[in-house]
Design a protein around this motif. Structure first.
Motif, PDB file in Angstrom:
ATOM      1  N   LYS A  61       1.033  -1.017  -0.291  1.00 26.68           N
ATOM      2  CA  LYS A  61       0.211  -0.602  -0.549  1.00 26.68           C
ATOM      3  C   LYS A  61       0.935   1.149   0.181  1.00 26.68           C
ATOM      4  O   LYS A  61       0.045   2.424  -0.300  1.00 26.68           O
ATOM      5  N   ARG A  63       1.898   2.169   3.290  1.00 26.13           N
ATOM      6  CA  ARG A  63       0.915   3.252   4.376  1.00 26.13           C
ATOM      7  C   ARG A  63       2.122   3.003   4.881  1.00 26.13           C
ATOM      8  O   ARG A  63       3.427   2.308   5.705  1.00 26.13           O
ATOM      9  N   SER A 148      -7.885  -0.614   4.403  1.00 24.07           N
ATOM     10  CA  SER A 148      -8.649  -0.510   3.065  1.00 24.07           C
ATOM     11  C   SER A 148      -7.837  -0.968   1.976  1.00 24.07           C
ATOM     12  O   SER A 148      -6.118  -0.608   2.076  1.00 24.07           O
ATOM     13  N   ASN A 150      -6.688  -0.322  -1.161  1.00 26.68           N
ATOM     14  CA  ASN A 150      -6.049   0.927  -1.913  1.00 26.68           C
ATOM     15  C   ASN A 150      -4.593   1.439  -1.858  1.00 26.68           C
ATOM     16  O   ASN A 150      -3.962   1.725  -0.750  1.00 26.68           O
ATOM     17  N   SER A 156     -10.959   5.220  -1.094  1.00 29.26           N
ATOM     18  CA  SER A 156     -10.551   3.997  -1.229  1.00 29.26           C
ATOM     19  C   SER A 156     -11.293   3.244  -2.747  1.00 29.26           C
ATOM     20  O   SER A 156     -12.235   3.400  -2.420  1.00 29.26           O
TER      21      SER A 156
HETATM   22 MG    MG Z   1      -7.658   3.361   4.244  1.00 28.43          MG
END
Ligand code: MG
Ligand code: AMP
Length: 340
Positions: A61, A63, A148, A150, A156
């Motif tokens: 991700k 992230r 999520s 994405n 999302s």
């Molecule tokens: Mg999220």
């Protein structure tokens, strides 16, 4: 054919039939990543007990590692493997709202590695209200950590197509299914303090929580005094389409006048404006109500990208029920908020 062997840049496209879900569960058990539908948005799942697999979620991700994940369970007994203690209040909320879009923050069990919670001693847990998600968790026989599905910072995903746009070639598989009916993420409720606090508005409304808890439930944003976010994910700009998004707040008539003048001046320069939710309607009529706005918000933001608009205009909506979560996402997606 019971299951598909289609691939997109190396990512396996699976159906939502029983055989395919068992195949997806195997991938999870072997430390892989599978995107699956829930009633809120698509999740990107890995075995919550496998630190290496969970690290791959953050990598796929993009992230930040200080943004914790939500652990998904399929049966209330599975809570024992995820949390250290369950208060009477937590149990009552779980009984009332699960399966459903409410994530509870509770003390993290030792079996759940710290990476899942970005090092916090707590963990977010919920039971999704979606048959495919529940079948997947049961077949994998392990709680599934899933943010999520994405790329970090993007809107999302509410369909498998959105997942492939962002993550094809970066994850092992995606389950093709119907769209996600709610369209916005779960409500995150912190139960580790002296009183329950909403860290993120979402699919379960504040009003519903207050009715069940029989008390006021505050919503926490950034701690204004220290500037430290209580919920780590809250400090990032989120849900962003490629074009700048301007959120217009104030009385309806003045909002409309401003929109008309912005659209006109862009048109004169040969530029295009996408109207997200407006009285002059393109995507979602303002009068549509919060449920419809929520269900179509992320897909509309992605459609703006496909149309390659130069500017997106969104209007303030009511903050009753799901409207609070819609406004929260719009504020986070906005590059600018204009008050008229
Ligand atoms: Mg999220
Ligand atoms: P996502 O799964 O992408 O919807 O993100 C989950 C969000 O839940 C995070 O961004 C955090 O804001 C919140 N969250 C998850 N776990 C915790 C936790 N242990 N403490 C506080 N907030 C959490």
């Amino acid at each position: 054919m019971s299951h598909s062997i289609l691939r997109n840049k190396g990512t396996l496209l699976l159906g939502d039939d029983k055989v395919s879900v068992i195949r997806a569960a195997r991938i999870i058990q072997n430390g892989g990543l599978v995107a699956f539908p829930t009633e809120t948005v698509y999740g990107l799942g890995a075995a919550a007990t496998d630190a290496q697999a969970v690290k791959r979620i953050f990598k796929a991700k993009g992230r930040p590692s200080d943004n914790p994940l939500i652990v998904h369970i399929a049966d209330i007994e599975q809570l024992n493997a995820v949390v250290k203690t369950i208060s009477t209040r937590a149990f009552m909320l779980a009984e009332h709202f699960w399966p459903g879009p409410l994530s509870l923050i509770l003390p993290r069990a030792d079996k759940i590695p710290a990476v899942v919670s970005a090092g916090l001693p707590t963990v977010a847990v919920r039971m999704p209200d979606h048959q495919v998600a529940l079948d997947l968790i049961r077949a994998a026989k392990v709680p599934i950590a899933a943010p999520s599905a994405n790329r970090s910072g993007r809107p999302s995903p509410t369909s498998f197509r959105h997942v492939l746009e962002d993550l094809a070639g970066r994850i092992d598989a995606v389950i093709r299914s119907d769209t996600c009916p709610i369209g916005l993420e779960s409500t995150v409720l912190d139960l580790t303090g002296p009183r329950p606090v909403i860290l993120r508005p979402g699919g379960v409304s504040r009003e519903e929580l207050e009715a069940v808890l029989n008390c006021r439930v505050p919503i926490l944003g950034l701690n204004k005094v220290s500037g430290i976010p209580h919920s780590p994910g809250m400090k990032y700009r989120h849900y962003s389409p490629q074009a700048p998004l301007v959120l217009i707040a104030g009385p309806a008539k003045r909002r409309l006048l401003l929109i008309e003048s912005i659209v006109e001046s862009y048109r004169r320069q040969g530029l295009s404006v996408g109207l997200l939710n407006s009285a002059i309607q393109e995507y979602m009529p303002l009068k549509a109500g919060p449920e419809m706005l929520a269900a179509h918000l992320y897909d509309s933001l992605r459609q703006m990208d496909h149309r390659d608009v130069d500017l997106i205009l969104a209007e303030e909506t009511e903050i009753q029920g799901l409207g609070l979560a819609v406004m929260n996402r719009l504020r986070k997606a906005a590059t600018r908020i204009l008050k008229v």
